[in-house]
Design an enzyme around this catalytic site. Structure first.
Site, PDB file in Angstrom:
ATOM      1  N   ARG A  70      -4.450  10.113   3.457  1.00  0.00           N
ATOM      2  CA  ARG A  70      -3.210  10.718   3.898  1.00  0.00           C
ATOM      3  C   ARG A  70      -2.263  10.929   2.722  1.00  0.00           C
ATOM      4  O   ARG A  70      -1.626  11.957   2.581  1.00  0.00           O
ATOM      5  CB  ARG A  70      -2.545   9.795   4.932  1.00  0.00           C
ATOM      6  CG  ARG A  70      -1.224  10.293   5.458  1.00  0.00           C
ATOM      7  CD  ARG A  70      -1.411  11.299   6.522  1.00  0.00           C
ATOM      8  NE  ARG A  70      -0.217  12.059   6.820  1.00  0.00           N
ATOM      9  CZ  ARG A  70      -0.286  13.260   7.400  1.00  0.00           C
ATOM     10  NH1 ARG A  70      -1.440  13.804   7.688  1.00  0.00           N
ATOM     11  NH2 ARG A  70       0.812  13.927   7.665  1.00  0.00           N
ATOM     12  N   ILE A 103       3.179  18.627   8.214  1.00  0.00           N
ATOM     13  CA  ILE A 103       3.876  18.400   6.933  1.00  0.00           C
ATOM     14  C   ILE A 103       5.000  19.423   6.763  1.00  0.00           C
ATOM     15  O   ILE A 103       5.436  19.710   5.644  1.00  0.00           O
ATOM     16  CB  ILE A 103       2.898  18.466   5.736  1.00  0.00           C
ATOM     17  CG1 ILE A 103       2.206  19.833   5.641  1.00  0.00           C
ATOM     18  CG2 ILE A 103       1.862  17.354   5.785  1.00  0.00           C
ATOM     19  CD1 ILE A 103       1.497  20.049   4.286  1.00  0.00           C
ATOM     20  N   ASP A 104       5.505  19.941   7.886  1.00  0.00           N
ATOM     21  CA  ASP A 104       6.554  20.975   7.819  1.00  0.00           C
ATOM     22  C   ASP A 104       7.807  20.503   7.078  1.00  0.00           C
ATOM     23  O   ASP A 104       8.449  21.283   6.368  1.00  0.00           O
ATOM     24  CB  ASP A 104       6.917  21.453   9.228  1.00  0.00           C
ATOM     25  CG  ASP A 104       7.409  20.315  10.109  1.00  0.00           C
ATOM     26  OD1 ASP A 104       6.697  19.291  10.215  1.00  0.00           O
ATOM     27  OD2 ASP A 104       8.521  20.403  10.644  1.00  0.00           O
ATOM     28  N   LYS A 129       0.838  -1.209   0.000  1.00  0.00           N
ATOM     29  CA  LYS A 129       0.000   0.000   0.000  1.00  0.00           C
ATOM     30  C   LYS A 129       0.870   1.254   0.000  1.00  0.00           C
ATOM     31  O   LYS A 129       0.678   2.163  -0.807  1.00  0.00           O
ATOM     32  CB  LYS A 129      -0.893   0.006   1.223  1.00  0.00           C
ATOM     33  CG  LYS A 129      -1.407   1.384   1.649  1.00  0.00           C
ATOM     34  CD  LYS A 129      -2.301   1.342   2.829  1.00  0.00           C
ATOM     35  CE  LYS A 129      -1.889   2.016   4.069  1.00  0.00           C
ATOM     36  NZ  LYS A 129      -1.572   3.394   4.136  1.00  0.00           N
ATOM     37  N   ASP A 131       3.915   0.425  12.008  1.00  0.00           N
ATOM     38  CA  ASP A 131       2.667  -0.109  11.427  1.00  0.00           C
ATOM     39  C   ASP A 131       2.412  -1.554  11.825  1.00  0.00           C
ATOM     40  O   ASP A 131       1.379  -2.122  11.469  1.00  0.00           O
ATOM     41  CB  ASP A 131       2.686   0.018   9.900  1.00  0.00           C
ATOM     42  CG  ASP A 131       2.717   1.464   9.468  1.00  0.00           C
ATOM     43  OD1 ASP A 131       3.040   1.729   8.297  1.00  0.00           O
ATOM     44  OD2 ASP A 131       2.446   2.345  10.313  1.00  0.00           O
TER      45      ASP A 131
HETATM   46  C1  EPZ Z   1       3.923   6.920   6.428  1.00  0.00           C
HETATM   47  O1  EPZ Z   1       3.232   7.998   7.034  1.00  0.00           O
HETATM   48  C2  EPZ Z   1       2.915   5.787   6.351  1.00  0.00           C
HETATM   49  N1  EPZ Z   1       1.778   6.189   5.545  1.00  0.00           N
HETATM   50  C3  EPZ Z   1       2.442   5.400   7.750  1.00  0.00           C
HETATM   51  O2  EPZ Z   1       1.663   4.217   7.589  1.00  0.00           O
HETATM   52  C4  EPZ Z   1       3.645   5.039   8.627  1.00  0.00           C
HETATM   53  O3  EPZ Z   1       3.200   4.830   9.954  1.00  0.00           O
HETATM   54  C5  EPZ Z   1       4.685   6.161   8.599  1.00  0.00           C
HETATM   55  O4  EPZ Z   1       5.038   6.491   7.230  1.00  0.00           O
HETATM   56  C6  EPZ Z   1       5.967   5.757   9.334  1.00  0.00           C
HETATM   57  O5  EPZ Z   1       6.502   4.616   8.727  1.00  0.00           O
HETATM   58  C7  EPZ Z   1       1.912   6.192   4.190  1.00  0.00           C
HETATM   59  O6  EPZ Z   1       2.963   5.863   3.659  1.00  0.00           O
HETATM   60  C8  EPZ Z   1       0.702   6.597   3.402  1.00  0.00           C
HETATM   61  P1  EPZ Z   1       6.260  10.077   8.506  1.00  0.00           P
HETATM   62  P2  EPZ Z   1       3.907   9.481   7.022  1.00  0.00           P
HETATM   63  O7  EPZ Z   1       6.311  11.320   7.724  1.00  0.00           O
HETATM   64  O8  EPZ Z   1       4.722   9.639   5.803  1.00  0.00           O
HETATM   65  C9  EPZ Z   1       6.730  13.364  11.900  1.00  0.00           C
HETATM   66  C10 EPZ Z   1      -0.177   2.816   7.761  1.00  0.00           C
HETATM   67  O9  EPZ Z   1      -0.687   2.241   8.729  1.00  0.00           O
HETATM   68  N2  EPZ Z   1       6.684  14.328  10.788  1.00  0.00           N
HETATM   69  O10 EPZ Z   1       7.352   9.047   8.327  1.00  0.00           O
HETATM   70  O11 EPZ Z   1       2.827  10.451   7.316  1.00  0.00           O
HETATM   71  C11 EPZ Z   1       5.394  12.658  12.099  1.00  0.00           C
HETATM   72  O12 EPZ Z   1       4.550  13.430  12.922  1.00  0.00           O
HETATM   73  C12 EPZ Z   1       0.275   4.256   7.906  1.00  0.00           C
HETATM   74  O13 EPZ Z   1       0.038   2.294   6.632  1.00  0.00           O
HETATM   75  C13 EPZ Z   1       6.939  15.677  11.062  1.00  0.00           C
HETATM   76  O14 EPZ Z   1       7.194  16.068  12.207  1.00  0.00           O
HETATM   77  O15 EPZ Z   1       4.873   9.344   8.291  1.00  0.00           O
HETATM   78  C14 EPZ Z   1       5.808  11.370  12.753  1.00  0.00           C
HETATM   79  O16 EPZ Z   1       6.008  11.574  14.141  1.00  0.00           O
HETATM   80  C15 EPZ Z   1      -0.004   4.819   9.296  1.00  0.00           C
HETATM   81  N3  EPZ Z   1       6.903  16.563  10.034  1.00  0.00           N
HETATM   82  C16 EPZ Z   1       7.165  11.056  12.115  1.00  0.00           C
HETATM   83  O17 EPZ Z   1       7.619  12.295  11.562  1.00  0.00           O
HETATM   84  C17 EPZ Z   1       6.639  16.178   8.740  1.00  0.00           C
HETATM   85  O18 EPZ Z   1       6.634  17.041   7.830  1.00  0.00           O
HETATM   86  C18 EPZ Z   1       7.123  10.040  11.003  1.00  0.00           C
HETATM   87  O19 EPZ Z   1       6.143  10.462  10.066  1.00  0.00           O
HETATM   88  C19 EPZ Z   1       6.385  14.816   8.485  1.00  0.00           C
HETATM   89  C20 EPZ Z   1       6.419  13.906   9.518  1.00  0.00           C
END
Ligand code: EPZ
Length: 429
Positions: A93, A124-125, A22, A305
Site C-alpha cells: 500500500r 487516492i483522490d 511500520k 488498526d
Molecule cells: C494508513 O492507510 C495506514 N497504512 C492504515 O494502516 C491505517 O488504517 C490508515 O492510515 C488510517 O489510520 C499505512 O500507513 C501504510 P487513509 P491510508 O488515507 O493512508 C479515505 C495497517 O493496518 N481516503 O488515512 O491508506 C479512505 O478510503 C494499515 O497498518 C479517501 O477517500 O489511510 C479511508 O476511508 C491498514 N481518499 C479514509 O480516507 C484518499 O485519497 C482514511 O484513509 C485517501 C483516503
C-alpha cells in the site's frame, strides 16, 4: 504456506519490547529521496513492508546498507530514476509515498496504483488533489500514476477526508516546492509528526504537524540526517491486548505513553489495569473484563488498526459490546474466523455487536489482513486448545519477530513452515 501453531491458555508474564513504527518507516524511507546527502535511519522494524520499500530504492539505484539489524544507511544522491518498479510497488500500500517523494525531488513520478488490503474502497483522490494543488499534472494510465510539474508551487490544500496517506504525500511533495503550502484537515497520527520531524532534521521548514493545519515553507536543499523511527503504537497496543486477553501481567517497553492514550483509556474501561512509565507501560488483569462500546476514528480517536484486536478482547468480556468501524468500509473479515473459535459476533456493515462468551476454543483459521491476523493470534493465545493460523505473510508485513517476542513472555506459539507449498507474497497493505 507458513503458519502459526498456538497452544492457548498461558498467561503472558514478563517484558516485551516494541519495534519501530511500520506506518512511520514506510514513509520515512521514500522521504530520503528528497535529500541531497546520505541518511541513516535507526529503530527500523524488520518487516516485509520495510524490506519492499528498501528494495524499491535499491532497484531504482540507491545504495542501501544495513549497519545493524535495525539501522540502515541510504544514499539516494546518485539516483536518476523517477519510475518505481511495478512488481515491487503493487505488493504494498505504502508505495504511494514514492509519488510525493519523487515528485518533490524530480518534478515527476511514475508509480503503480497501490495495492492494498481488503478494507473496502481505498481511493487516492485526496493524494491527487494535493499534487494538483501544487501545480502537478496527474494522470492514471495502464495501472500507473503519472505526475509531472514544471515547478511545484506552494498552495492551500484542504483535504475533504482526514487521510494519513494524503497528508504524508502532500508534505513530501511540498517540502521542496516554491513558497508556502498549508494543509488543512490534516491527519494527526504520531507517524505524521514523525515524518515532519525527520524532514525538519534534514532542513525542511514544517510547522503544525500533529494538528489539523500543517504549514510547509519550501526549501531548495535538504542535508543528510541520522534519525530514529518512533515506536509502533499499534504493535504496542497489540501486546497490551494480548496481555489482557490471557489474564497476564506484562511490561511493554520502548513506547511513548502519549501515543497509546486512546488505547489505554479504552482498555481501562474494560477493566484492565494500566500503569504508565516514561518509556514503558504495565498491563495486568485482576478482575472480570466488562463490555464497552468502541468507535474507531482518526487520531486522537481510537485507532482503526486496533479494531480487530479490541473486538477479540471484548469477545471475552461480560455483556454486549458494540464496535463501529469509523474509517474503513470493510474491516470485519476476521469475524468469521473468530466464530470458528466460539465468538458470538453479528456484523451489519460498519457495526459489529459482540456478546461476551467468556472463553474461546482453538481452531484452524486464516489471516485475511495484517491486523485481522494479529487479532487471531490474540484469540489463539487466550483460547483453550490448539489454534493454527494460515496466511501469516499478512502478519509478517507489520510485526517483526512476533512469535519470538511472544514466546519471551510465555506464549506457546511456533511458526511451522510447509516446504511443499510455494509461498507467494500476495498484495500487502
Ligand atoms: C494508513 O492507510 C495506514 N497504512 C492504515 O494502516 C491505517 O488504517 C490508515 O492510515 C488510517 O489510520 C499505512 O500507513 C501504510 P487513509 P491510508 O488515507 O493512508 C479515505 C495497517 O493496518 N481516503 O488515512 O491508506 C479512505 O478510503 C494499515 O497498518 C479517501 O477517500 O489511510 C479511508 O476511508 C491498514 N481518499 C479514509 O480516507 C484518499 O485519497 C482514511 O484513509 C485517501 C483516503
Amino acid at each position: 504456506m507458513d503458519k502459526f501453531v498456538i497452544h492457548g491458555g498461558h498467561r503472558l508474564l514478563g517484558e516485551i519490547e516494541v519495534s519501530g513504527a511500520k506506518n512511520a518507516a514506510v514513509a520515512l524511507i521514500p522521504a530520503v529521496l528528497l535529500c541531497d546527502e546520505p541518511c541513516i535511519l535507526e529503530n527500523v522494524p524488520n518487516i516485509s513492508d520495510v524490506t519492499i520499500s528498501l528494495r524499491i530504492l535499491y532497484e531504482m539505484g540507491a545504495q542501501v546498507e544495513y549497519l545493524n539489524k535495525t539501522t540502515v544507511r541510504i544514499n539516494a544522491t546518485g539516483l536518476q530514476n523517477y519510475c518505481v518498479p511495478y512488481e515491487s510497488a503493487r505488493k504494498m500500500r505504502a508505495s504511494y509515498y514514492f509519488l510525493g517523494a519523487l515528485l518533490g525531488r524530480y518534478g515527476k513520478a511514475r508509480v503503480s496504483m497501490p495495492g492494498g488490503c481488503p478494507l473496502g474502497d481505498r481511493p487516492i483522490d485526496q493524494h491527487l488533489k494535493a499534487f494538483s494543488a501544487l501545480d502537478a499534472k496527474c494522470s492514471i494510465e495502464h495501472g500507473m500514476v503519472d505526475l509531472v510539474a514544471d515547478q511545484l508551487t506552494g498552495s492551500q490544500i484542504y483535504l475533504d477526508v482526514v487521510s494519513v496517506g494524503a497528508t504524508m504525500n502532500a508534505m513530501l511533495a511540498a517540502v521542496r516546492a516554491t513558497g508556502l503550502t498549508v494543509i488543512e484537515n490534516a491527519a494527526k497520527e504520531p507517524h505524521i509528526v514523525d515524518l515532519a520531524n525527520f524532514l525538519n532534521s534534514m532542513g525542511a521548514d514544517i510547522m503544525g504537524a500533529g494538528t489539523d493545519v500543517i504549514k510547509i515553507r519550501g526549501v531548495s536543499h535538504l542535508h543528510g540526517a541520522v534519525y530514529s523511527v518512533i515506536p509502533d503504537q499499534i504493535e504496542a497496543g497489540t501486546f497490551m491486548i494480548a496481555a489482557a486477553a490471557t489474564g497476564g501481567d506484562v511490561l511493554v517497553k520502548n513506547i511513548i505513553p502519549k501515543h497509546l492514550e486512546p488505547i489505554s483509556s479504552k482498555m481501562r474501561k474494560i477493566g484492565v489495569n494500566i500503569e504508565e512509565f516514561d518509556d514503558s507501560i504495565r498491563i495486568w488483569v485482576d478482575g472480570p473484563l466488562v463490555r464497552t462500546n468502541v468507535k474507531t476514528m482518526p487520531h486522537p480517536g481510537f485507532p482503526t488498526d486496533m479494531q480487530p484486536q479490541i473486538t477479540t478482547l471484548l469477545t471475552l468480556a461480560e455483556g454486549t459490546s458494540i464496535i463501529t468501524e469509523g474509517v474503513w468500509e470493510q474491516r470485519f473479515c476476521y469475524v468469521d474466523e473468530l466464530r470458528r473459535m466460539g465468538a458470538d459476533i453479528s456484523v451489519d456493515g460498519k457495526v459489529a455487536v459482540v456478546e461476551g462468551v467468556g472463553r474461546l476454543t482453538g481452531a484452524p483459521v486464516k489471516a485475511c489482513d495484517l491486523r485481522a491476523g494479529a487479532a487471531l493470534i490474540i484469540a489463539g493465545l487466550a483460547a483453550r486448545g490448539i489454534t493454527e493460523i494460515e496466511d501469516i505473510y499478512h502478519i509478517e508485513r507489520g510485526y517483526s519477530n512476533l512469535d519470538a517476542k511472544l514466546r519471551e513472555v510465555g506464549a506457546d506459539i511456533e511458526k511451522v513452515s510447509d516446504p511443499v507449498a510455494k509461498v507467494e507474497m500476495k498484495e500487502a497493505m
